[in-house]
Design a protein around this motif. Structure first.
Motif, PDB file in Angstrom:
ATOM      1  N   ASN A  59     -40.724 -17.320  24.602  1.00  0.00           N
ATOM      2  CA  ASN A  59     -41.996 -16.681  24.251  1.00  0.00           C
ATOM      3  C   ASN A  59     -43.153 -17.218  25.079  1.00  0.00           C
ATOM      4  OD1 ASN A  59     -41.073 -14.942  22.092  1.00  0.00           O
ATOM      5  ND2 ASN A  59     -40.744 -16.797  20.898  1.00  0.00           N
ATOM      6  N   ALA A  60     -42.846 -17.872  26.209  1.00  0.00           N
ATOM      7  CA  ALA A  60     -43.915 -18.434  27.041  1.00  0.00           C
ATOM      8  C   ALA A  60     -44.871 -17.339  27.498  1.00  0.00           C
ATOM      9  CB  ALA A  60     -43.320 -19.158  28.245  1.00  0.00           C
ATOM     10  N   GLY A  61     -46.135 -17.681  27.539  1.00  0.00           N
ATOM     11  CA  GLY A  61     -47.161 -16.706  27.891  1.00  0.00           C
ATOM     12  C   GLY A  61     -47.722 -16.036  26.657  1.00  0.00           C
ATOM     13  N   VAL A  62     -48.510 -15.002  26.879  1.00  0.00           N
ATOM     14  CA  VAL A  62     -49.073 -14.234  25.766  1.00  0.00           C
ATOM     15  C   VAL A  62     -47.936 -13.543  25.029  1.00  0.00           C
ATOM     16  CG1 VAL A  62     -50.514 -12.244  25.192  1.00  0.00           C
ATOM     17  CG2 VAL A  62     -51.328 -13.940  26.848  1.00  0.00           C
ATOM     18  N   PHE A  63     -47.950 -13.599  23.715  1.00  0.00           N
ATOM     19  CA  PHE A  63     -46.884 -13.015  22.912  1.00  0.00           C
ATOM     20  C   PHE A  63     -46.723 -11.530  23.211  1.00  0.00           C
ATOM     21  CE2 PHE A  63     -47.982 -16.662  20.171  1.00  0.00           C
ATOM     22  CZ  PHE A  63     -46.728 -17.246  20.095  1.00  0.00           C
ATOM     23  N   GLY A  64     -45.468 -11.125  23.409  1.00  0.00           N
ATOM     24  CA  GLY A  64     -45.172  -9.727  23.646  1.00  0.00           C
ATOM     25  C   GLY A  64     -45.157  -9.323  25.095  1.00  0.00           C
ATOM     26  N   ASP A  65     -45.573 -10.231  26.006  1.00  0.00           N
ATOM     27  CA  ASP A  65     -45.556  -9.897  27.432  1.00  0.00           C
ATOM     28  C   ASP A  65     -44.132  -9.783  27.952  1.00  0.00           C
ATOM     29  OD1 ASP A  65     -48.216  -9.708  27.797  1.00  0.00           O
ATOM     30  OD2 ASP A  65     -48.447 -11.493  29.023  1.00  0.00           O
ATOM     31  N   PRO A  66     -43.902  -8.897  28.921  1.00  0.00           N
ATOM     32  CA  PRO A  66     -42.609  -8.880  29.606  1.00  0.00           C
ATOM     33  C   PRO A  66     -42.484 -10.079  30.524  1.00  0.00           C
ATOM     34  CG  PRO A  66     -44.082  -7.321  30.621  1.00  0.00           C
ATOM     35  CD  PRO A  66     -44.796  -7.839  29.398  1.00  0.00           C
ATOM     36  N   ARG A  67     -41.264 -10.305  31.026  1.00  0.00           N
ATOM     37  CA  ARG A  67     -41.007 -11.425  31.911  1.00  0.00           C
ATOM     38  C   ARG A  67     -40.503 -10.924  33.256  1.00  0.00           C
ATOM     39  NH1 ARG A  67     -43.965 -13.109  28.749  1.00  0.00           N
ATOM     40  NH2 ARG A  67     -43.589 -14.679  27.167  1.00  0.00           N
ATOM     41  N   ASP A  68     -40.063 -11.844  34.106  1.00  0.00           N
ATOM     42  CA  ASP A  68     -39.641 -11.486  35.451  1.00  0.00           C
ATOM     43  C   ASP A  68     -38.633 -10.351  35.457  1.00  0.00           C
ATOM     44  OD1 ASP A  68     -41.175 -13.547  36.236  1.00  0.00           O
ATOM     45  OD2 ASP A  68     -39.545 -14.911  36.749  1.00  0.00           O
ATOM     46  N   ASN A  69     -38.791  -9.433  36.422  1.00  0.00           N
ATOM     47  CA  ASN A  69     -37.830  -8.360  36.698  1.00  0.00           C
ATOM     48  C   ASN A  69     -37.736  -7.300  35.607  1.00  0.00           C
ATOM     49  OD1 ASN A  69     -37.127  -9.709  39.075  1.00  0.00           O
ATOM     50  ND2 ASN A  69     -35.699 -11.013  37.943  1.00  0.00           N
ATOM     51  N   SER A  70     -38.703  -7.248  34.706  1.00  0.00           N
ATOM     52  CA  SER A  70     -38.728  -6.164  33.728  1.00  0.00           C
ATOM     53  C   SER A  70     -40.011  -5.372  33.918  1.00  0.00           C
ATOM     54  CB  SER A  70     -38.617  -6.720  32.305  1.00  0.00           C
ATOM     55  OG  SER A  70     -39.801  -7.388  31.947  1.00  0.00           O
ATOM     56  N   ALA A  71     -40.383  -4.583  32.924  1.00  0.00           N
ATOM     57  CA  ALA A  71     -41.567  -3.736  33.061  1.00  0.00           C
ATOM     58  C   ALA A  71     -42.793  -4.560  33.405  1.00  0.00           C
ATOM     59  CB  ALA A  71     -41.796  -2.983  31.752  1.00  0.00           C
ATOM     60  N   GLY A  72     -43.676  -4.024  34.222  1.00  0.00           N
ATOM     61  CA  GLY A  72     -44.836  -4.760  34.683  1.00  0.00           C
ATOM     62  C   GLY A  72     -45.908  -4.898  33.624  1.00  0.00           C
ATOM     63  N   ILE A  73     -46.753  -5.940  33.799  1.00  0.00           N
ATOM     64  CA  ILE A  73     -47.936  -6.112  32.959  1.00  0.00           C
ATOM     65  C   ILE A  73     -49.071  -5.397  33.665  1.00  0.00           C
ATOM     66  CG2 ILE A  73     -49.489  -7.777  31.902  1.00  0.00           C
ATOM     67  CD1 ILE A  73     -47.270  -9.858  32.226  1.00  0.00           C
ATOM     68  N   SER A  74     -49.622  -4.403  33.062  1.00  0.00           N
ATOM     69  CA  SER A  74     -50.644  -3.602  33.720  1.00  0.00           C
ATOM     70  C   SER A  74     -52.016  -4.236  33.555  1.00  0.00           C
ATOM     71  CB  SER A  74     -50.656  -2.184  33.118  1.00  0.00           C
ATOM     72  OG  SER A  74     -51.683  -1.423  33.702  1.00  0.00           O
ATOM     73  N   TYR A  75     -52.730  -4.380  34.674  1.00  0.00           N
ATOM     74  CA  TYR A  75     -54.109  -4.839  34.652  1.00  0.00           C
ATOM     75  C   TYR A  75     -54.986  -3.695  35.144  1.00  0.00           C
ATOM     76  CZ  TYR A  75     -52.294  -9.605  34.238  1.00  0.00           C
ATOM     77  OH  TYR A  75     -51.662 -10.746  33.830  1.00  0.00           O
ATOM     78  N   PRO A  76     -55.505  -2.871  34.261  1.00  0.00           N
ATOM     79  CA  PRO A  76     -56.278  -1.695  34.679  1.00  0.00           C
ATOM     80  C   PRO A  76     -57.462  -2.092  35.562  1.00  0.00           C
ATOM     81  CG  PRO A  76     -55.785  -1.624  32.326  1.00  0.00           C
ATOM     82  CD  PRO A  76     -55.390  -2.981  32.804  1.00  0.00           C
ATOM     83  N   GLY A  77     -57.615  -1.354  36.647  1.00  0.00           N
ATOM     84  CA  GLY A  77     -58.756  -1.589  37.516  1.00  0.00           C
ATOM     85  C   GLY A  77     -58.532  -2.640  38.576  1.00  0.00           C
ATOM     86  N   PHE A  78     -57.300  -3.143  38.698  1.00  0.00           N
ATOM     87  CA  PHE A  78     -57.022  -4.165  39.700  1.00  0.00           C
ATOM     88  C   PHE A  78     -55.955  -3.654  40.650  1.00  0.00           C
ATOM     89  CE2 PHE A  78     -58.741  -6.407  36.101  1.00  0.00           C
ATOM     90  CZ  PHE A  78     -59.666  -7.258  36.696  1.00  0.00           C
ATOM     91  N   ALA A  79     -56.383  -3.017  41.718  1.00  0.00           N
ATOM     92  CA  ALA A  79     -55.445  -2.488  42.704  1.00  0.00           C
ATOM     93  C   ALA A  79     -55.025  -3.599  43.655  1.00  0.00           C
ATOM     94  CB  ALA A  79     -56.092  -1.351  43.482  1.00  0.00           C
ATOM     95  N   GLY A  80     -53.897  -3.402  44.302  1.00  0.00           N
ATOM     96  CA  GLY A  80     -53.438  -4.372  45.289  1.00  0.00           C
ATOM     97  C   GLY A  80     -52.961  -5.655  44.675  1.00  0.00           C
ATOM     98  N   GLY A  81     -51.876  -5.607  43.956  1.00  0.00           N
ATOM     99  CA  GLY A  81     -51.341  -6.815  43.328  1.00  0.00           C
ATOM    100  C   GLY A  81     -51.902  -7.034  41.963  1.00  0.00           C
ATOM    101  N   GLY A  82     -52.236  -5.981  41.275  1.00  0.00           N
ATOM    102  CA  GLY A  82     -52.766  -6.121  39.931  1.00  0.00           C
ATOM    103  C   GLY A  82     -51.733  -5.976  38.861  1.00  0.00           C
ATOM    104  N   THR A  83     -50.491  -5.982  39.232  1.00  0.00           N
ATOM    105  CA  THR A  83     -49.439  -5.877  38.234  1.00  0.00           C
ATOM    106  C   THR A  83     -48.468  -7.019  38.412  1.00  0.00           C
ATOM    107  OG1 THR A  83     -49.573  -3.480  38.189  1.00  0.00           O
ATOM    108  CG2 THR A  83     -47.560  -4.454  37.341  1.00  0.00           C
ATOM    109  N   SER A  84     -48.234  -7.758  37.350  1.00  0.00           N
ATOM    110  CA  SER A  84     -47.225  -8.812  37.409  1.00  0.00           C
ATOM    111  C   SER A  84     -46.018  -8.349  36.631  1.00  0.00           C
ATOM    112  CB  SER A  84     -47.769 -10.111  36.805  1.00  0.00           C
ATOM    113  OG  SER A  84     -48.043  -9.958  35.448  1.00  0.00           O
ATOM    114  N   THR A  85     -44.879  -8.712  37.142  1.00  0.00           N
ATOM    115  CA  THR A  85     -43.660  -8.290  36.467  1.00  0.00           C
ATOM    116  C   THR A  85     -43.010  -9.453  35.795  1.00  0.00           C
ATOM    117  OG1 THR A  85     -42.372  -8.634  38.465  1.00  0.00           O
ATOM    118  CG2 THR A  85     -43.250  -6.424  38.090  1.00  0.00           C
ATOM    119  N   GLY A  86     -42.284  -9.160  34.869  1.00  0.00           N
ATOM    120  CA  GLY A  86     -41.722 -10.214  34.094  1.00  0.00           C
ATOM    121  C   GLY A  86     -40.209 -10.172  33.917  1.00  0.00           C
TER     122      GLY A  86
END
Length: 497
Positions: free
Chosen positions: A404-431
């Protein structure tokens, strides 16, 4: 003529000189430095063993109990939201005394704006963070808070994002400077940029000129009793977390780091002697994808790195200079494919004949894909010689402790991305769902009304036979009653699942 000094003057002088002697003998350089860091290390192991023992004794169908002593402390209470300040009693390690806003009022952030850094609007995060009184800061809804300039916290504050998706970004981000007792919990901190050369309010009565900040996610400067827990940090201009200039009594736990070069700096400068008293616990974190170095990079001080999952680096994981003590215990280090980057450790700008006596220990660490840790000093003794590998099932405990490391409910490496609206060019981290971090719960309620997507069902380690459980229980009891300050075995070594 002989001068006579009254005893009322002599006694304080004696106390003063005795305290100086004791401080010198114990090598104390900071007022909040613990005199016996090994005792703090053993306390972390004791709490971990106790939490794992409770998990073994609990029903396999129980919806609570991961073995993570921090999470089990408060998440097992179904009414945690009505008793949020219980979190302040759940810390471990050097930062466990951080009170945050415990015993203070609840302050609810209702306005995500940050338009005026000199006269912040009531209801904003900045307004609550600068108050003189203890405050437990929570949020009324999901929020993306774009800071106009660095947010300078005042002492005795908790930023508690539980129950909502809270993202803090923008200029400067969070500054913890010359204060104490701060808890930062369950918030995303990302895309922080340098800013400054302006007036910023840091308390109800003080506005001061601030130069240009570095763009750290969390900047800890001359501060003590700090606890960062269950945060997700990425994409900042400088460090994700930097602690310098005599900061100490710090715990960084259960957090998720990704997409960054210089992740964490501990220590201001090789010549800055007060940082010898810096003491930091780094526990149950996941160092994820697209990281390069500094996990952490240490100058002086005592750094306890325990039960973390390092799944990526490009240069090195743990580095240091100026003779820091590195106590690495029960971590999993997964080396990159690059054959020139297999070493976990790096002595920065230091010749081997200079670092031979540095106390860098490795105990119970799991080395994957050719990773290797170069110990030195006391780390070369027989006490720390059993660090080559652990049976795969025991390594599964790292999945369990960090799932459960990180914010609860976040995905982790190699799964669905964490969307950061309004941040283009590397604004999505995958988990990584492969680590059992998301499972059926994911980032939603998992269909069972659980906001955090807690995983204790099909994604949990398989149940043991009764005979195995009894054996494990006896082993745990043996650890709890026979461990010593220098000889306690790690949970990951004893609990061979």
């Amino acid at each position: 003529m002989r001068m006579l000094f009254p005893t009322t003057c002599i006694l304080p002088a004696c106390i003063f000189f005795v305290s100086l002697s004791l401080s010198a003998a114990m090598n104390l350089t900071l007022p909040h430095q613990h005199p016996d860091p090994e005792a703090v290390v053993q306390d972390v192991h004791r709490r971990l063993n106790a939490s794992l023992s409770r998990r073994l004794l609990s029903s396999s169908s129980s919806s609570c109990g991961t073995g993570n002593p921090i999470d089990d402390c408060w998440r097992c209470d179904p009414n945690w939201a009505s008793n949020r300040q219980r979190l302040a009693d759940c810390g471990i390690g050097f930062g466990q005394s951080a009170l945050g806003g415990r015993d203070g009022r609840i302050y609810v952030v209702t306005d995500s704006s940050d338009l005026d850094v000199v006269n912040p609007k009531p209801g904003t995060l900045r307004f609550g963070a600068i108050q003189d009184e203890p405050l437990w800061i929570i949020f009324s809804a999901d929020m993306l808070i774009r800071l106009k300039h660095e947010l300078i916290l005042n002492s005795f504050k908790t930023i508690d994002g539980r129950g909502h998706n809270i993202q803090i970004t923008g200029n400067g981000c969070l500054t913890v400077q010359y204060i104490s007792n701060i808890i930062i919990h369950n918030v995303h901190i990302h895309h922080c940029k340098p800013s400054g050369n302006t007036n910023i309010r840091s308390s109800p009565t003080h506005v001061g000129w601030r130069g240009r900040s570095d763009g750290d996610g969390i900047s800890i400067f001359g501060a003590s009793h700090i606890w960062v827990d269950h945060c997700s940090l990425s994409y900042c201009a400088d460090g994700l977390i930097d602690a310098i200039m005599g900061s100490t009594a710090i715990t960084i736990s259960n957090s998720y780091f990704s997409h960054h070069d210089e992740v964490m700096l501990l220590g201001h400068d090789d010549k800055y002697a007060p940082d010898t008293g810096m003491q930091v616990t780094i526990a149950f974190n996941h160092f994820g994808e697209a990281l390069v170095q500094r996990m952490p990079r240490c100058r002086r001080g005592y750094i306890h790195v325990v039960n973390n999952d390092f799944t990526a680096w490009e240069m090195y994981a743990i580095g240091g200079s100026a003779n820091p003590t590195i106590n690495s215990q029960g971590n999993r280090y997964t080396a990159p494919v690059d054959p020139n980057a297999k070493e976990v450790t790096k002595r920065v700008d230091t010749e081997e004949n200079e670092w031979t006596d540095w106390n860098w220990r490795t105990e119970g660490d799991v080395m994957v894909n050719g990773a290797f840790f170069v110990p030195s000093g006391v780390g070369l003794s027989a006490q720390y010689s059993k660090a080559s590998s652990i049976e795969p099932k025991s390594a599964g405990l790292i999945n369990q402790l960090t799932m459960n490391a990180g914010v609860f409910g976040d995905p982790r490496d190699n799964s669905a991305g964490i969307s950061y609206p309004g941040f283009a060019g590397g604004g999505t981290s995958t988990g990584s769902s492969t680590d059992g971090a998301v499972g059926a719960g994911g980032g939603s309620d998992g269909g069972e009304g659980d906001y955090f997507g807690m995983i204790f069902g099909s994604d949990a380690p398989p149940a043991h036979s009764s005979a195995t459980s009894i054996l494990l229980f006896l082993l745990i009891i043996l650890v709890l009653y026979t461990s010593t300050n220098r000889g306690a075995l790690l949970s990951l070594q004893l609990l061979t699942l």
